[in-house]
Design an enzyme around this catalytic site. Structure first.
Site, PDB file in Angstrom:
ATOM      1  N   SER A   8      -0.542  -3.603   3.537  1.00  0.00           N
ATOM      2  CA  SER A   8       0.388  -4.454   2.802  1.00  0.00           C
ATOM      3  C   SER A   8       1.424  -5.046   3.753  1.00  0.00           C
ATOM      4  O   SER A   8       2.244  -4.327   4.328  1.00  0.00           O
ATOM      5  CB  SER A   8       1.082  -3.641   1.713  1.00  0.00           C
ATOM      6  OG  SER A   8       2.059  -4.436   1.068  1.00  0.00           O
ATOM      7  N   HIS A  33      -3.183  -7.398   2.627  1.00  0.00           N
ATOM      8  CA  HIS A  33      -2.644  -7.447   1.276  1.00  0.00           C
ATOM      9  C   HIS A  33      -1.267  -8.108   1.312  1.00  0.00           C
ATOM     10  O   HIS A  33      -0.390  -7.696   2.069  1.00  0.00           O
ATOM     11  CB  HIS A  33      -2.517  -6.028   0.719  1.00  0.00           C
ATOM     12  CG  HIS A  33      -2.192  -5.977  -0.731  1.00  0.00           C
ATOM     13  ND1 HIS A  33      -3.143  -6.053  -1.719  1.00  0.00           N
ATOM     14  CD2 HIS A  33      -1.001  -5.860  -1.376  1.00  0.00           C
ATOM     15  CE1 HIS A  33      -2.572  -5.970  -2.904  1.00  0.00           C
ATOM     16  NE2 HIS A  33      -1.258  -5.855  -2.733  1.00  0.00           N
ATOM     17  N   ASP A  35       1.881  -9.245  -1.061  1.00  0.00           N
ATOM     18  CA  ASP A  35       2.528  -9.119  -2.363  1.00  0.00           C
ATOM     19  C   ASP A  35       3.483 -10.283  -2.624  1.00  0.00           C
ATOM     20  O   ASP A  35       4.399 -10.524  -1.837  1.00  0.00           O
ATOM     21  CB  ASP A  35       3.324  -7.814  -2.429  1.00  0.00           C
ATOM     22  CG  ASP A  35       2.428  -6.598  -2.488  1.00  0.00           C
ATOM     23  OD1 ASP A  35       1.541  -6.554  -3.360  1.00  0.00           O
ATOM     24  OD2 ASP A  35       2.606  -5.679  -1.655  1.00  0.00           O
ATOM     25  N   MET A  37       6.173 -11.486  -5.395  1.00  0.00           N
ATOM     26  CA  MET A  37       6.943 -11.029  -6.552  1.00  0.00           C
ATOM     27  C   MET A  37       7.941 -12.106  -6.960  1.00  0.00           C
ATOM     28  O   MET A  37       8.580 -12.720  -6.101  1.00  0.00           O
ATOM     29  CB  MET A  37       7.695  -9.737  -6.211  1.00  0.00           C
ATOM     30  CG  MET A  37       6.833  -8.622  -5.677  1.00  0.00           C
ATOM     31  SD  MET A  37       7.821  -7.123  -5.367  1.00  0.00           S
ATOM     32  CE  MET A  37       6.633  -6.113  -4.484  1.00  0.00           C
ATOM     33  N   HIS A  66      -1.660 -10.802  -3.904  1.00  0.00           N
ATOM     34  CA  HIS A  66      -1.409 -10.082  -5.153  1.00  0.00           C
ATOM     35  C   HIS A  66      -0.220 -10.722  -5.854  1.00  0.00           C
ATOM     36  O   HIS A  66       0.925 -10.563  -5.435  1.00  0.00           O
ATOM     37  CB  HIS A  66      -1.135  -8.607  -4.804  1.00  0.00           C
ATOM     38  CG  HIS A  66      -0.780  -7.756  -5.968  1.00  0.00           C
ATOM     39  ND1 HIS A  66      -0.222  -6.502  -5.816  1.00  0.00           N
ATOM     40  CD2 HIS A  66      -0.894  -7.942  -7.319  1.00  0.00           C
ATOM     41  CE1 HIS A  66      -0.012  -5.965  -7.003  1.00  0.00           C
ATOM     42  NE2 HIS A  66      -0.400  -6.825  -7.932  1.00  0.00           N
ATOM     43  N   MET A  68       2.357 -10.830  -8.435  1.00  0.00           N
ATOM     44  CA  MET A  68       3.127 -10.102  -9.448  1.00  0.00           C
ATOM     45  C   MET A  68       4.118 -11.093 -10.051  1.00  0.00           C
ATOM     46  O   MET A  68       5.332 -11.024  -9.827  1.00  0.00           O
ATOM     47  CB  MET A  68       3.820  -8.900  -8.811  1.00  0.00           C
ATOM     48  CG  MET A  68       2.863  -7.785  -8.470  1.00  0.00           C
ATOM     49  SD  MET A  68       3.663  -6.387  -7.652  1.00  0.00           S
ATOM     50  CE  MET A  68       3.389  -6.840  -5.944  1.00  0.00           C
ATOM     51  N   MET A 137      -3.067  -0.341 -10.136  1.00  0.00           N
ATOM     52  CA  MET A 137      -1.757   0.005  -9.608  1.00  0.00           C
ATOM     53  C   MET A 137      -1.554   1.508  -9.779  1.00  0.00           C
ATOM     54  O   MET A 137      -1.576   2.017 -10.896  1.00  0.00           O
ATOM     55  CB  MET A 137      -0.656  -0.769 -10.323  1.00  0.00           C
ATOM     56  CG  MET A 137      -0.663  -2.270 -10.058  1.00  0.00           C
ATOM     57  SD  MET A 137      -0.505  -2.687  -8.295  1.00  0.00           S
ATOM     58  CE  MET A 137       1.074  -1.919  -7.888  1.00  0.00           C
ATOM     59  N   ASP A 178      -3.395   0.361  -5.198  1.00  0.00           N
ATOM     60  CA  ASP A 178      -2.183  -0.059  -4.494  1.00  0.00           C
ATOM     61  C   ASP A 178      -1.021   0.822  -4.934  1.00  0.00           C
ATOM     62  O   ASP A 178      -0.666   0.839  -6.111  1.00  0.00           O
ATOM     63  CB  ASP A 178      -1.889  -1.532  -4.817  1.00  0.00           C
ATOM     64  CG  ASP A 178      -0.666  -2.069  -4.091  1.00  0.00           C
ATOM     65  OD1 ASP A 178      -0.082  -1.341  -3.268  1.00  0.00           O
ATOM     66  OD2 ASP A 178      -0.303  -3.230  -4.349  1.00  0.00           O
TER      67      ASP A 178
END
Length: 220
Positions: A8, A33, A35, A37, A66, A68, A137, A178
């Site tokens: 990540s 990975h 993220d 957000m 990913h 979110m 998750m 994750d």
């Protein structure tokens, strides 16, 4: 088949991202990975499309983005154009999961669907045959320094059972986890049947000997 590691990027030192990518590649990782957000679906805000676009040239590894974010359907093309290879959205974040998967596929990308710890596998029943990846998750998204929730690994086992049972119906998704993946939990994650293990701080602080632990597991 041995699972792959997807470090990540959120846990990397952003002052030395080139070194972070060197470490990712030197450890034999299978993907990166990333993220994203939005401060709404989860409390934190991270980076967006400009950062992904700027680091795309740092590696040829797949970017596992990913999302979110609320209403991911509004952002799919943006991240596809920025260099995402896999785009994963949350089943809880949209009423149009099937359409979002179609959008991702139409852009030539792999479609992933994530589920929070409190969401059952049954919530995915209508989209499993269309997804390329299911992300379980194993912590609550958006908060740091959490321990892996052991019961979430039951979802990995159930997803593997459903995939094996329905292979003739096109169920060929990868299973990813994750959150809280570290030297103490990796063996249980692998034994549950995961295909992609995401690890952040444990990878970048050097405590996770991913390949060493895998070799021990598969030599038993």
């Amino acid at each position: 088949m041995k699972p792959i590691l997807s470090p990540s990027l959120l846990s990397a030192d952003f002052k030395n991202l080139s070194e972070a990518f060197q470490k990712i590649e030197s450890e034999g990782s299978g993907a990166v990975h990333i993220d994203v957000m939005d401060g709404s679906f989860v409390p934190e805000i991270t980076y967006g499309e400009p950062v992904i676009r700027s680091v795309r040239s740092c590696t040829k590894l797949p970017f596992d983005v990913h999302l979110m974010v609320e209403k991911p359907e509004n952002h799919i093309k943006l991240f596809a154009d920025a260099g995402a290879d896999w785009i994963t959205f949350h089943i809880e974040a949209t009423n149009h999961a099937n359409r979002v998967i179609q959008m991702i596929h139409e852009l030539g990308k792999k479609a992933g669907v994530a589920v929070n710890p409190g969401t059952p596998v049954s919530a995915l029943s209508e989209i499993l045959q269309y997804a390329d990846l299911i992300l379980v998750m194993t912590v609550n998204p958006g908060w740091g320094n959490q321990s892996l929730i052991p019961s979430t690994l039951d979802k990995v086992r159930e997803l593997k059972r459903l995939r094996d049972l329905n292979a003739d119906k096109g169920y060929n998704y990868m299973i990813s986890v994750d959150g809280g993946v570290n030297p103490k939990t990796l063996a249980s994650v692998v034994e549950a049947g995961v295909d992609v293990a995401v690890s952040g701080s444990a990878f970048f602080n050097g405590t996770l000997n991913f390949n060493g632990i895998l070799n021990e597991i598969f030599e038993k």
